[in-house]
Enzyme design. Sequence first.
Site, short mmCIF file in Angstrom:
data_model
loop_
_atom_site.label_atom_id
_atom_site.label_comp_id
_atom_site.label_asym_id
_atom_site.label_seq_id
_atom_site.Cartn_x
_atom_site.Cartn_y
_atom_site.Cartn_z
N CYS A 182 0.87 -1.17 0.00
CA CYS A 182 0.00 0.00 0.00
C CYS A 182 0.92 1.23 0.00
CB CYS A 182 -0.94 0.00 1.20
SG CYS A 182 -0.10 0.21 2.79
N GLN A 183 0.37 2.39 0.14
CA GLN A 183 1.18 3.61 0.00
C GLN A 183 2.19 3.80 1.14
OE1 GLN A 183 0.78 5.01 -2.90
NE2 GLN A 183 2.53 6.31 -2.54
#
Length: 161
Positions: free
Chosen positions: A58-59
């Site tokens: 994910c980020q």
Amino acid sequence: VPVFLEDEEVSLSSLIKRASAFGMGGWWLGGSHMVPNDKFLSLVQAQVPTSARLVVGCQKGLRSLAACEQLSLAGYETLAWVNGGFDSCKSGEVRTEGDVDIRYAGIGGLSEAIGWTVVQQEQNKALGSADGVLKVVGLILVADLMLFAGEYVQAFLEGKM
């Protein structure tokens, strides 16, 4: 398969949580209040066998860590987690469609609009560039115009015009 989804519930508590998320940085980073995806595990299990090797990312790395925990408890044994998230990747490390830098996936809000993010600064789209300065000046002019229009409407409604 997202482990969290944007909160779309229409209730007083949900609206308060969304307003709080906006006030605590959502306006700057473009984030919003998220809720757990109750279908996460069943969607993954329907698409990916437990014997598969998975890379989870994910980020920032926190949501993917939560996803890895759920997947591990469900019997997935070969999991790779992107420590630090896609933000920690260098340009070109993660192949994407069109060779777009993966770090662009998580930018948003005002920080993106004025070129304040690390990836934009690396690509010379930061506030120090002429483009960034023009964006800031434009934002100030728009805010000033909105304030002026509000005062004009208020004066008109009060019969002072």
